[in-house]
Design a protein around this motif. Structure first.
Motif, PDB file in Angstrom:
ATOM      1  N   LEU A  87       0.805  -1.215   0.000  1.00 15.98           N
ATOM      2  CA  LEU A  87       0.000   0.000   0.000  1.00 15.98           C
ATOM      3  C   LEU A  87       0.842   1.272   0.000  1.00 15.98           C
ATOM      4  O   LEU A  87       0.310   2.370  -0.153  1.00 15.98           O
ATOM      5  CB  LEU A  87      -0.937   0.012   1.220  1.00 15.98           C
ATOM      6  CG  LEU A  87      -1.984  -1.107   1.270  1.00 15.98           C
ATOM      7  CD1 LEU A  87      -2.791  -1.021   2.555  1.00 15.98           C
ATOM      8  CD2 LEU A  87      -2.907  -1.051   0.049  1.00 15.98           C
ATOM      9  N   THR A 219      -5.829   0.341  -3.107  1.00  8.13           N
ATOM     10  CA  THR A 219      -4.612  -0.270  -3.673  1.00  8.13           C
ATOM     11  C   THR A 219      -3.343   0.438  -3.205  1.00  8.13           C
ATOM     12  O   THR A 219      -2.248  -0.060  -3.444  1.00  8.13           O
ATOM     13  CB  THR A 219      -4.661  -0.251  -5.213  1.00  8.13           C
ATOM     14  OG1 THR A 219      -4.777   1.105  -5.675  1.00  8.13           O
ATOM     15  CG2 THR A 219      -5.823  -1.082  -5.739  1.00  8.13           C
ATOM     16  N   GLY A 220      -3.477   1.586  -2.548  1.00 14.07           N
ATOM     17  CA  GLY A 220      -2.276   2.237  -2.036  1.00 14.07           C
ATOM     18  C   GLY A 220      -2.527   3.680  -1.641  1.00 14.07           C
ATOM     19  O   GLY A 220      -3.584   4.253  -1.926  1.00 14.07           O
TER      20      GLY A 220
END
Length: 329
Positions: A87, A219-220
């Motif tokens: 992440l 997702t990050g």
């Protein structure tokens, strides 16, 4: 922290190089710096942040130029990667651009699209539920790598080293309708500081949150420049950013299902951190810490990183409107 120059949007109306008082030719120097080190396609990122100029190199790498005042701490970015794994982007320092105050960093491009872009494409309730579950997972990851306050001597940064001072400032100087909340939290600051201290992202906003464009899954997170160790719960200020968004007038409005989303978050968090579920007193202090996070990020003006001024009516109305919404529960 609040910024009157559209810090929260991720896109500032004043071009980065103008704001840094650099000639337009420096942009070409940045591009040449990257071309001298990488082969393949190089292009400017479609959205530029307030504190940096970013180029994409192929599909896997981003190179970012930052003035010294906003320089990334590689030790902190490594900590982010160690705790949050995929992440957080692996980051490397490339050096200083000759003749300027700009420092270059390469980082792995995170998959997905920004939450700001995703919101323009989709308004699925199921995706919003997934986001708050993922946010709970993010808090649980931070909890598992928490540290005791007595082990952080010398490692507290700008916010962590001045919590009481900032609360005292806000208790005295915020618009009067918020002072009671600040004073109430100040009464509990010792208990808040006794919570585990967790590594906290310092700029949790839609432009820095990457999500899967199909599912909305996290997702990050981009931009760890303001990350630091803070008592658990303070970083949950970011939950409010997931429960609504700005309307066309630029005013933050909660989604109709915001209460349901908040409940899903807390159910998921207590499931992931069972020791919290066994102590209602600790949960109450964590919720106070979350309110403190809201005050810190929207009650203190960013002012190009100075962080020493309380927001004012007529000057920081966007942030004051957020405080009004976030602290109304």
């Amino acid at each position: 922290m609040a910024n009157s120059s559209s810090h929260d949007s991720g896109v500032c109306s004043m071009p980065f190089f103008d704001r840094c008082k650099l000639p337009a030719t420096v942009k070409d120097d940045c591009d040449a710096f990257v071309r001298s080190r990488y082969s393949g396609s190089i292009r400017s990122a479609p959205f530029q942040g307030y504190c940096s100029y970013t180029l994409f190199v192929g599909e896997e790498t981003a190179v970012q130029f930052r003035p010294f005042a906003y320089k990334l701490d590689i030790g902190m970015t490594r900590t982010a990667c160690n705790i949050f794994k995929r992440l957080a982007p692996e980051t490397e320092y490339l050096g200083q651009l000759e003749g300027t105050d700009l420092h270059a960093f390469s980082m792995r491009k995170l998959p997905g699209v920004s939450l700001a872009d995703y919101r323009a494409m989709s308004s699925k309730t199921s995706a919003r539920e997934q986001m708050v579950r993922d946010f709970a997972q993010l808090q649980a990851l931070a909890w598992r790598k928490a540290r005791r306050v007595e082990d952080l001597l010398g490692e507290k940064r700008t916010v962590g080293s001045s919590l009481t001072l900032r609360l005292e400032l806000m208790s005295a100087s915020l618009p009067i309708r918020f002072r009671g909340t600040a004073s109430s939290i100040l009464d509990d600051i010792s208990e808040i500081e006794a919570l585990p201290w967790c590594f906290t992202h310092g700029d949790f906003l839609a432009a820095n949150i990457m999500v899967n464009p199909y599912s909305g899954r996290l997702t990050g997170l981009l931009d760890w420049a303001e990350a630091e160790w803070l008592p658990f719960g303070i970083g949950m200020y970011g939950l409010e950013e997931l429960l609504g968004e700005d309307n066309q007038s630029g005013r933050f409005v909660y989604y109709s299902e915001a209460t349901q989303l908040r409940n899903i978050f807390w159910e998921q968090l207590l499931l992931l951190i069972p020791e919290l579920d066994r102590s209602s007193k600790t949960v109450a202090i964590v919720k106070k810490a979350q309110q403190l996070g809201v005050l810190l990020w929207h009650g203190i003006a960013f002012d190009d990183g100075n962080l020493n001024r309380v927001v004012e009516e007529g000057r920081d109305d966007r942030e004051i409107q957020r405080l009004t919404v976030f602290l109304s529960l």
